[in-house]
Scaffold this active site. Structure first.
Site, mmCIF file in Angstrom:
data_model
loop_
_atom_site.group_PDB
_atom_site.id
_atom_site.type_symbol
_atom_site.label_atom_id
_atom_site.label_comp_id
_atom_site.label_asym_id
_atom_site.label_seq_id
_atom_site.Cartn_x
_atom_site.Cartn_y
_atom_site.Cartn_z
ATOM 1 N N GLU A 192 -9.665 -26.055 -44.682
ATOM 2 C CA GLU A 192 -9.843 -24.861 -43.839
ATOM 3 C C GLU A 192 -10.724 -25.229 -42.667
ATOM 4 O OE1 GLU A 192 -10.065 -20.942 -46.210
ATOM 5 O OE2 GLU A 192 -11.223 -22.386 -47.359
ATOM 6 N N LYS B 34 -10.274 -12.970 -58.661
ATOM 7 C CA LYS B 34 -11.062 -14.156 -58.918
ATOM 8 C C LYS B 34 -12.452 -13.997 -58.291
ATOM 9 C CE LYS B 34 -11.069 -17.778 -56.242
ATOM 10 N NZ LYS B 34 -11.714 -17.802 -54.922
ATOM 11 N N ARG C 139 -19.323 2.763 -53.792
ATOM 12 C CA ARG C 139 -20.555 3.546 -53.695
ATOM 13 C C ARG C 139 -20.644 4.365 -52.396
ATOM 14 N NH1 ARG C 139 -25.381 -0.125 -55.408
ATOM 15 N NH2 ARG C 139 -24.136 -1.390 -54.033
ATOM 16 N N ASP D 189 -14.522 -22.375 -56.127
ATOM 17 C CA ASP D 189 -13.829 -21.413 -55.261
ATOM 18 C C ASP D 189 -12.351 -21.753 -55.095
ATOM 19 O OD1 ASP D 189 -13.950 -19.156 -53.424
ATOM 20 O OD2 ASP D 189 -13.697 -20.611 -51.791
ATOM 21 N N HIS E 62 -7.041 -21.975 -57.627
ATOM 22 C CA HIS E 62 -5.837 -22.155 -56.807
ATOM 23 C C HIS E 62 -5.209 -23.549 -56.953
ATOM 24 C CE1 HIS E 62 -7.151 -18.460 -55.174
ATOM 25 N NE2 HIS E 62 -7.929 -18.908 -54.230
HETATM 26 C C1 BG6 Z 1 -10.091 -17.575 -51.562
HETATM 27 C C2 BG6 Z 1 -11.405 -18.290 -51.407
HETATM 28 O O1 BG6 Z 1 -9.772 -17.416 -52.916
HETATM 29 O O2 BG6 Z 1 -9.076 -18.342 -50.933
HETATM 30 C C3 BG6 Z 1 -11.725 -18.499 -49.937
HETATM 31 O O3 BG6 Z 1 -12.428 -17.528 -52.025
HETATM 32 C C4 BG6 Z 1 -10.604 -19.205 -49.245
HETATM 33 O O4 BG6 Z 1 -12.939 -19.224 -49.774
HETATM 34 C C5 BG6 Z 1 -9.274 -18.513 -49.539
HETATM 35 O O5 BG6 Z 1 -10.861 -19.187 -47.849
HETATM 36 C C6 BG6 Z 1 -8.123 -19.316 -49.016
HETATM 37 O O6 BG6 Z 1 -6.936 -18.571 -49.132
HETATM 38 P P1 BG6 Z 1 -5.740 -18.801 -48.124
HETATM 39 O O7 BG6 Z 1 -4.647 -17.945 -48.662
HETATM 40 O O8 BG6 Z 1 -6.236 -18.399 -46.763
HETATM 41 O O9 BG6 Z 1 -5.446 -20.267 -48.184
#
Ligand code: BG6
Length: 518
Positions: A241, A173, A67, A260, A265
């Site tokens: 994390e 995603k 936008r 998430d 993942h």
């Molecule tokens: C994303 C999530 O898909 O993956 C995030 O939405 C997360 O919340 C991230 O921090 C982690 O990815 P990576 O590659 O840093 O482990």
């Protein structure tokens, strides 16, 4: 005889299933949500890097759209700033940038306004002529997920799903918010694109270390015979994390850790660790095996959820001298949010290979450090011949063998086994045999987005998720989401900088296990 001895099929270099020497055809890429975070942090830096390494065709163009009002020049300037900021492990080269910038274009417009699609159509025609993109178009949906169906519908409405060359769409995603919405989204997208044109991205599948799980398992003869319920006691998959929600409070409040990270993942990682060997390494065979595995994961009943799933949310704490807010104090988060910023689940895979083996999967924000790994704990030897002296001087049975597949930030594989400690007597100690990517290969690994973008341009969906995989992974988390939606949690239940709530330790303790908090 001659009817039986067929000549080997000709290999189409663009479909080279082992993806050795990938040749990428000319194409234009249209990024919806081009002024957003993903575009700045991941997409443009990856494209620049691919361009720098000449891994994409010189006949290439990007059309960013969102936008925000901007000219092509302003878009280029903004992207230059992002690329130089977010380029991982690589220097920024001004000369390469100057050529790359000539491939960047911008269309400002509302994604639900038909006029935007006419403008995109026009720009595509222009770059097809000026950059010889051969009519091939890759659409990348990186908008708010609630717009995906609408954007795809409008692409179809403007006939942008057909053209002189191929048309493909990458969908970021989260794919759906639950099983029902994921199914609905699949139906909507299928009205416009064929399944073979849909690339649902799960960037974990593009990580080198995750791809290496398949090489490790199926390229070697010695591990696979042990890879089953007879020798594996349990498996832990951790994605921790140290960061919090980093300004994504609004999105995260609705998503939570289970949606998430675990729905996508980590369930894909679990499938990679546990799937059967494909007969051929190609997109359909690999994805068939992943899907089959996900369909074998036991679907929990509400009572199982209470035993086998734990939700957590971080509270405020002082970590390393710094005052960190709790999740409920983060911007755009409601002060009584019931969101899980930590989730731990025990899954069981009801097939011949894995029956009875617990798979403990956890992910959380604001843990003590960033680490993603898979720890496979093997069964103890049948007879405890050697006792081990613990740090406190007690004598105990030695710790069992452990194989750790390290996804990040360390990248490699370690095998823990027992060794006789020097000196008199048969004192044993655990030692480790380590493989480390950096020191073994000494070269930079491509990032997950680089790998996946090249794959989509080359038409190889092996590392993308298919409709059945996405729906199967929603199916296994849905009962947990349903129970949690009707539960009032006593949050926060873990302090920032710690390994999650006590209930998650208790979940493992019930089966005599402990998290590896290393
Ligand atoms: C994303 C999530 O898909 O993956 C995030 O939405 C997360 O919340 C991230 O921090 C982690 O990815 P990576 O590659 O840093 O482990």
């Amino acid at each position: 005889m001659s009817a039986i001895l067929q000549p080997p099929p000709e290999v189409n270099p663009l479909q080279d299933p082992l993806r050795f020497d990938r040749r990428v055809p000319p194409c234009a890429m249209v990024i919806f949500g081009a002024s957003g975070d993903l575009s700045k942090r991941k997409l443009l830096p990856s494209l620049y890097r691919l361009f720098y390494e000449r891994r994409i065709s010189p006949s290439f163009a990007v059309i960013g759209t969102s936008r925000t009002k901007m000219s092509d020049e302003q878009f280029r300037d903004r992207m230059k700033e992002s690329v130089s900021q977010f380029l991982e492990d690589a220097p920024f080269d001004q000369d390469v940038w100057t050529s790359f910038a000539q491939c960047l274009f911008y269309v400002a417009g509302d994604i639900n306004d038909p006029a935007s699609y006419e403008a995109i159509q026009e720009k595509l025609g222009a770059v097809e002529r000026s950059h010889e993109t051969a009519g091939n178009v890759l659409f990348y949906l990186s908008t708010q997920p609630s717009f995906y169906a609408e954007v795809v519908g409008l692409l179809g409405g403007h006939n942008l799903n057909h053209g002189n060359g191929w048309r493909r769409v990458i969908i970021e995603k989260p794919f759906g918010h639950d099983l029902t919405s994921a199914r609905k989204l699949n139906d909507e997208i299928h009205k416009v694109f064929d399944e073979s044109e849909i690339y649902r991205i799960d960037h974990y599948l593009g990580k080198e270390t995750v791809q290496n799980i398949l090489a490790f398992r199926f390229g070697n003869g010695i591990f696979e015979p042990l890879w089953n319920r007879r020798y594996v006691d349990h498996v832990q998959i951790t994605a921790a994390e140290a960061i919090g929600v980093e300004g994504r409070g609004g999105y995260y409040q609705e998503a939570g850790a289970l949606r998430d990270m675990i729905q996508n993942h980590l369930s894909q990682v679990m499938a990679t660790v546990t799937m059967e060997p494909p007969t051929v390494f190609d997109a359909n065979n690999v994805r068939d095996e992943r899907a089959k595995l996900l369909r074998s994961v036991r679907i929990m009943r509400p009572d199982d959820v209470r035993q086998n799933a734990v939700a957590g949310q971080y509270g405020p704490a002082k970590v390393g001298g710094q005052d960190l807010p709790g999740f409920r104090q983060e911007p755009s988060v409601s002060p009584d949010a019931q969101t899980d910023t930590y989730a731990a689940v025990t899954f069981f895979i009801d097939n011949w290979r894995w029956a009875g083996v617990p798979f403990y999967i956890r992910s959380g924000k604001r843990m003590p450090k960033r680490v993603t790994d898979i720890a496979i704990q093997f069964t103890a030897p049948p007879l405890g011949l050697f006792k081990q002296q613990t740090r406190t001087g007690d004598v105990a049975n030695p710790r069992p063998n452990l194989l750790i597949l390290r996804i990040q930030p360390e990248e490699g594989i370690s095998l823990r086994f027992l060794s006789k400690a020097p000196g008199s007597g048969m004192r044993v100690r655990p030692v480790s045999m380590d493989f480390n990517y950096g020191s073994s290969f000494g070269e930079r690994s491509p990032t997950a987005y680089e790998t996946l973008l090249v794959d989509a341009m080359a038409g190889d969906p092996t590392l993308y998720t298919r409709q059945d995989m996405v729906e199967a992974s929603w199916q296994i988390v849905q009962p947990i989401l349903d129970v949690w939606a009707n539960t009032t949690f006593d949050f926060p239940n873990y302090a920032s900088g710690t390994w999650g709530p006590r209930a998650a330790d208790e979940m493992l303790a019930r089966r005599g296990h402990m998290w590896r908090n290393a």
